[in-house]
Write an enzyme that holds these catalytic residues in place. Sequence first.
Site, PDB file in Angstrom:
ATOM      1  N   ALA A 140      -0.373 -10.660 -13.477  1.00 41.38           N
ATOM      2  CA  ALA A 140      -0.191  -9.971 -14.752  1.00 41.38           C
ATOM      3  C   ALA A 140       0.926  -8.955 -14.596  1.00 41.38           C
ATOM      4  CB  ALA A 140      -1.481  -9.285 -15.202  1.00 41.38           C
ATOM      5  N   HIS A 171      10.624   3.256 -18.802  1.00 39.84           N
ATOM      6  CA  HIS A 171       9.959   3.500 -17.530  1.00 39.84           C
ATOM      7  C   HIS A 171      10.729   4.546 -16.732  1.00 39.84           C
ATOM      8  CE1 HIS A 171       7.956  -0.351 -18.454  1.00 39.84           C
ATOM      9  NE2 HIS A 171       6.999   0.099 -17.663  1.00 39.84           N
ATOM     10  N   ARG A 214       6.997  -1.914   5.915  1.00 42.37           N
ATOM     11  CA  ARG A 214       7.467  -1.524   7.242  1.00 42.37           C
ATOM     12  C   ARG A 214       6.287  -1.181   8.136  1.00 42.37           C
ATOM     13  NH1 ARG A 214      12.417   2.614   5.541  1.00 42.37           N
ATOM     14  NH2 ARG A 214      13.673   1.067   4.387  1.00 42.37           N
ATOM     15  N   GLY A 251       0.415  -7.990  -9.252  1.00 39.56           N
ATOM     16  CA  GLY A 251       1.182  -7.354 -10.310  1.00 39.56           C
ATOM     17  C   GLY A 251       2.641  -7.206  -9.919  1.00 39.56           C
ATOM     18  N   THR A 252       3.077  -7.962  -8.896  1.00 34.50           N
ATOM     19  CA  THR A 252       4.466  -7.900  -8.463  1.00 34.50           C
ATOM     20  C   THR A 252       5.372  -8.536  -9.509  1.00 34.50           C
ATOM     21  OG1 THR A 252       3.896  -7.903  -6.114  1.00 34.50           O
ATOM     22  CG2 THR A 252       6.096  -8.660  -6.690  1.00 34.50           C
ATOM     23  N   THR A 253       6.357  -7.803  -9.967  1.00 33.71           N
ATOM     24  CA  THR A 253       7.263  -8.303 -11.005  1.00 33.71           C
ATOM     25  C   THR A 253       8.581  -8.749 -10.383  1.00 33.71           C
ATOM     26  OG1 THR A 253       8.057  -6.049 -11.428  1.00 33.71           O
ATOM     27  CG2 THR A 253       6.243  -6.866 -12.794  1.00 33.71           C
ATOM     28  N   ALA A 294       0.797  -1.231   0.000  1.00 35.51           N
ATOM     29  CA  ALA A 294       0.000   0.000   0.000  1.00 35.51           C
ATOM     30  C   ALA A 294       0.826   1.276   0.000  1.00 35.51           C
ATOM     31  CB  ALA A 294      -0.946   0.002   1.203  1.00 35.51           C
ATOM     32  N   LYS A 325      12.261   2.336 -11.437  1.00 35.97           N
ATOM     33  CA  LYS A 325      11.889   0.951 -11.713  1.00 35.97           C
ATOM     34  C   LYS A 325      13.132   0.071 -11.701  1.00 35.97           C
ATOM     35  CE  LYS A 325       9.178  -1.966 -14.848  1.00 35.97           C
ATOM     36  NZ  LYS A 325       8.380  -2.496 -13.725  1.00 35.97           N
ATOM     37  N   PHE A 367      -1.791  -4.243 -16.049  1.00 38.17           N
ATOM     38  CA  PHE A 367      -3.236  -4.329 -15.887  1.00 38.17           C
ATOM     39  C   PHE A 367      -3.994  -3.335 -16.762  1.00 38.17           C
ATOM     40  CE2 PHE A 367      -1.760  -6.701 -12.322  1.00 38.17           C
ATOM     41  CZ  PHE A 367      -2.748  -7.650 -12.112  1.00 38.17           C
ATOM     42  N   MET A 413       1.651   2.204  -6.898  1.00 37.30           N
ATOM     43  CA  MET A 413       0.422   1.506  -7.277  1.00 37.30           C
ATOM     44  C   MET A 413      -0.507   1.357  -6.086  1.00 37.30           C
ATOM     45  SD  MET A 413      -0.204   0.749 -10.393  1.00 37.30           S
ATOM     46  CE  MET A 413      -1.417  -0.526 -10.087  1.00 37.30           C
TER      47      MET A 413
END
Length: 242
Positions: free
Chosen positions: A118, A150, A41, A94-96, A13, A154, A121, A17
């Site tokens: 994915a 990007h 954390r 959506g964790t890469t 959170a 990233k 999204f 994203m």
Amino acid sequence: MNTKPLRVLIHGASGRMGQALLRLAAGAPETWQVVAAVTGRSPAQRVVDGVPFFAGGELAGVPEFDVAVDFSLPEGFDPVLALCVARRRALVSGTTGLAADQRAALESAAATIPVLWASNFSVGVAVLDELVERAARALPGWDCDIVESHHVHKKDAPSGTALTLGESAGRGGAQARYASLRAGDIVGEHVVQFAGQGERIELVHRATSRDIFARGALQAATRLAGRDPGLHTMRGLLFGLD
């Protein structure tokens, strides 16, 4: 007919994203209710705008939810997957940068719960993915190059989206090559080029707002919750193929 809002847990959170997901869900309380927001954390505030916040190590104590939406880091992926399996709840992730054993764990979990991983999204990218596969199949022997851009923060390269597009090209018979750029605050741009003798085709998707990814993830969560266990796809959920 009154329907209850979907109970959503947002994992990751504190990230870009995650913040977009919180904001968009708050704007449609009749559709989504964020019952917990989880950060890596210990949170500075335990409740923000009515949403309870938890640290990553406190997952066991989160309230009941219908679907978890995960945009975290690879090191945070295993606990949220385990939580969803333990509670028999859907997972949208959506964790890469996931390792091979994490991908295998995701596939194993699909025997118990509905899951969707994915790399992107965006509805537009889902269409692009389909077009890339079709183009590769129609253009045998053409060179295929994927250039992705990007923002400077990233970490993974090539991007997960670029790799997914490359897999689609591969299903069509092409062998993709990759180039990655990290500059400024670029949200995301993917260019898929097919080059033959004397001609070339470029398929391009440009994202100018991160909200398109958050909105698509929430839409996917709505469609995924309550479905039978299995591996689902963004393309399938959005276009009624799953």
